[in-house]
Design an enzyme around this catalytic site. Structure first.
Site, PDB file in Angstrom:
ATOM      1  N   GLY A   1       0.811  -1.202   0.000  1.00  0.00           N
ATOM      2  CA  GLY A   1       0.000   0.000   0.000  1.00  0.00           C
ATOM      3  C   GLY A   1       0.844   1.252   0.000  1.00  0.00           C
TER       4      GLY A   1
ATOM      5  N   GLU B   1       4.964  -6.730   1.733  1.00  0.00           N
ATOM      6  CA  GLU B   1       5.025  -7.296   0.382  1.00  0.00           C
ATOM      7  C   GLU B   1       4.775  -6.226  -0.673  1.00  0.00           C
ATOM      8  OE1 GLU B   1       2.164 -10.299   1.499  1.00  0.00           O
ATOM      9  OE2 GLU B   1       0.549  -9.039   0.717  1.00  0.00           O
ATOM     10  N   PRO B   2       5.690  -5.292  -0.792  1.00  0.00           N
ATOM     11  CA  PRO B   2       5.499  -4.211  -1.755  1.00  0.00           C
ATOM     12  C   PRO B   2       5.809  -4.637  -3.194  1.00  0.00           C
ATOM     13  CG  PRO B   2       7.552  -3.907  -0.546  1.00  0.00           C
ATOM     14  CD  PRO B   2       6.936  -5.168  -0.032  1.00  0.00           C
TER      15      PRO B   2
ATOM     16  N   ARG C   1      -2.456   1.229 -17.419  1.00  0.00           N
ATOM     17  CA  ARG C   1      -2.793   1.924 -16.170  1.00  0.00           C
ATOM     18  C   ARG C   1      -3.521   3.255 -16.369  1.00  0.00           C
ATOM     19  NH1 ARG C   1       0.139   3.563 -12.672  1.00  0.00           N
ATOM     20  NH2 ARG C   1      -0.895   2.722 -10.845  1.00  0.00           N
TER      21      ARG C   1
ATOM     22  N   TYR D   1      -6.964   2.651 -14.529  1.00  0.00           N
ATOM     23  CA  TYR D   1      -7.008   3.241 -13.187  1.00  0.00           C
ATOM     24  C   TYR D   1      -7.012   4.760 -13.218  1.00  0.00           C
ATOM     25  CZ  TYR D   1      -5.119  -1.364 -11.858  1.00  0.00           C
ATOM     26  OH  TYR D   1      -4.909  -2.698 -11.675  1.00  0.00           O
TER      27      TYR D   1
ATOM     28  N   CYS E   1      -7.466   0.525 -31.634  1.00  0.00           N
ATOM     29  CA  CYS E   1      -8.798   0.939 -32.078  1.00  0.00           C
ATOM     30  C   CYS E   1      -9.771   0.845 -30.905  1.00  0.00           C
ATOM     31  CB  CYS E   1      -9.244   0.117 -33.272  1.00  0.00           C
ATOM     32  SG  CYS E   1      -8.209   0.499 -34.674  1.00  0.00           S
ATOM     33  N   GLU E   2      -9.655   1.804 -30.072  1.00  0.00           N
ATOM     34  CA  GLU E   2     -10.314   1.888 -28.766  1.00  0.00           C
ATOM     35  C   GLU E   2      -9.768   3.216 -28.237  1.00  0.00           C
ATOM     36  OE1 GLU E   2     -12.569  -0.477 -26.236  1.00  0.00           O
ATOM     37  OE2 GLU E   2     -11.225  -1.673 -27.453  1.00  0.00           O
TER      38      GLU E   2
HETATM   39  C1  LIG Z   1      -0.822  -6.507  -5.366  1.00  0.00           C
HETATM   40  C2  LIG Z   1      -0.497  -6.936  -4.020  1.00  0.00           C
HETATM   41  C3  LIG Z   1       0.589  -6.380  -3.345  1.00  0.00           C
HETATM   42  C4  LIG Z   1       1.460  -5.274  -3.913  1.00  0.00           C
HETATM   43  O1  LIG Z   1       0.823  -4.040  -3.951  1.00  0.00           O
HETATM   44  P1  LIG Z   1       1.616  -2.736  -4.392  1.00  0.00           P
HETATM   45  O2  LIG Z   1       0.639  -1.643  -4.350  1.00  0.00           O
HETATM   46  O3  LIG Z   1       2.143  -2.973  -5.779  1.00  0.00           O
HETATM   47  O4  LIG Z   1       2.743  -2.531  -3.455  1.00  0.00           O
HETATM   48  C5  LIG Z   1       0.869  -6.870  -2.091  1.00  0.00           C
HETATM   49  N1  LIG Z   1       0.121  -7.846  -1.527  1.00  0.00           N
HETATM   50  C6  LIG Z   1      -0.916  -8.409  -2.165  1.00  0.00           C
HETATM   51  C7  LIG Z   1      -1.680  -9.498  -1.512  1.00  0.00           C
HETATM   52  C8  LIG Z   1      -1.276  -7.972  -3.426  1.00  0.00           C
HETATM   53  O5  LIG Z   1      -2.332  -8.513  -4.029  1.00  0.00           O
END
Ligand SMILES: *Cc1c(COP(=O)(O)O)cnc(C)c1O
Length: 412
Positions: free
Chosen positions: A228, A269-270, A308, A312, A338-339
């Site tokens: 996050g 877990e980035p 993206r 998003y 083509c979009e």
């Molecule tokens: C996608 C994801 C992340 C990584 O998110 P980032 O915003 O890219 O840091 C970490 N953990 C889980 C479970 C995810 O699905």
């Protein structure tokens, strides 16, 4: 990451236009120097506690990038059995891989158990079936949805009440019942409230909920706070203050461990934080098209290579690397699909000519991994810049790739 030196653009010490000449466009270029710096920033911020960083490989899954992170000491966060297999192939030890799928079958989870990776379960139905099958023989981590709201786009926020991710904190009692009845060994708790949380406070609120939840599970070895981390996309954008987060979370985590009676590991877990800024996407200008409304710059790419902005509404900063110091003008940069595939309206670029190369910054995360063959276009090549050298790490696709799995039948 782009650097302007003496009126020329470089990535990791290599001139951008030379990369384009050698490997052609469209092209993804990744700079390991930036990845390392980001990784070290995080480690530094959390050096006071037992922290493990697991790179979320859905952001960028080239095997060389995975190997690079393995070498730095990171683990791997995976969301599919295929990512698990990729990680093992890249050389990660099973115990350094966490498998955090959403809405997958028990059969897929069984495959992950066979590989010996850390299982993370995010719904009660599977938890029950898992417990029934494995009892206490295989430890599990439980993904909690603490319902703390993160910022960013609704599509990348996972903590809200309508989210399909995690087991709601309000179902904790039910989880406890299943854990007890099936004798499940819960060795970790996990939360991931979504990407682009700007706010340190949101993290800390989530952390408090995790600490309270932890009191219900005596066998914990780690708490995984997911990701996050927000990165700056615009030149004057904010990013998560990792140093402040480090200080405050370290303090609260230490206090929690004292109360819990044991030192636990803290996991992150980035994805984006580690690789976004390291990546640059390069596309060539095919055509400049003046309409009554704007001046379009049409490049040799589109939503098939970098989705993206369209998916998003993400902002990717663009630079005309072919004309450094040129007169600034306003353009709307679009793709050739083509979009409607607009990379950005009303962008200030130094005057663009057909044949110029536009660099899209912060394209390391969710760029190539979300690319497709839409409009039967080939996916781009990938290049890694490492210690001043550059390497082709994925060749551009060809017609063979488009036809690879197709079966021509005789009756048609
Ligand atoms: C996608 C994801 C992340 C990584 O998110 P980032 O915003 O890219 O840091 C970490 N953990 C889980 C479970 C995810 O699905």
């Amino acid at each position: 990451m782009l650097q302007l030196i003496n009126d020329r653009y470089f990535i990791g010490g290599v001139p951008v236009l030379e990369l384009c000449k050698q490997y052609d466009t469209p092209l993804y270029v990744y700079d390991t120097g930036v990845m390392l710096k980001q990784y070290e920033n995080l480690c530094q911020a959390f050096s006071g506690i037992n922290t493990r960083i697991k790179f979320a490989c859905k952001a960028l899954n080239n095997i060389n990038v995975l190997r690079f992170f393995k070498k730095t000491g990171a683990g791997l966060d995976t969301v599919s059995i295929q990512e698990v297999w990729l990680g093992l192939k890249a050389g990660f030890a099973p115990q350094d891989i966490i498998y955090t799928p959403n809405c997958v079958s028990l059969e897929e989870i069984e495959l992950a158990v066979k590989e010996g990776v850390q299982i993370n379960i995010d719904n009660i139905s599977i938890l029950e079936q898992f417990g029934h099958k494995y009892g206490s023989s295989i430890p599990v981590c439980i993904r909690i949805n603490p319902h703390v709201m993160a910022g960013g786009n609704i599509n990348i926020s996972t903590g809200h009440i309508d989210s399909k991710f995690g087991i709601s904190i309000y179902q904790l009692r039910h989880v406890e019942r299943i854990v007890k009845s099936e004798n499940i060994r819960v060795n970790g708790l996990h939360m991931h409230t979504g990407s682009d949380i700007l706010d340190v406070e949101v993290f800390l609120r989530g952390a408090e909920i995790m600490y309270e939840t932890a009191a219900h599970f005596p066998d914990l070895e780690f708490i995984d706070f997911g990701s996050g981390f927000k990165v700056a996309y615009k030149p004057d954008d904010y990013s998560t203050d990792v140093t402040e987060l480090g200080q405050r979370l370290t303090e609260s985590f230490r206090e929690f461990c004292r109360g819990y009676g044991r030192e636990l590991e803290l996991w992150f877990e980035p994805g984006k934080y580690l690789v976004s800024a390291a990546g640059t996407f390069l596309a060539k200008v095919n055509v400049i098209k003046q309409t009554t409304a704007t001046v379009f710059v049409g490049v040799d790419s589109g939503l098939n290579h970098l989705i993206r902005p369209m998916f998003y509404n993400a902002y990717h900063h663009m630079v005309n690397v072919s004309n450094p110091g040129g007169k600034q003008r306003i353009y709307t940069v679009v793709g050739y699909i083509c979009e409607t595939d607009t990379f950005g309206w009303d962008r200030k670029l130094s005057e663009v000519s057909e044949g110029d190369v536009i660099a899209f910054q912060n394209a390391g995360a969710y760029g190539f991994t979300m690319s497709s063959n839409y409009n039967s276009r080939f996916r781009p090549a990938e290049v890694l810049v490492h210690n001043g050298n550059h390497y082709l790490i994925r060749r551009r696709e060809t017609m063979d790739d488009l036809l690879r799995n197709q079966i021509e039948i005789a009756d048609i």
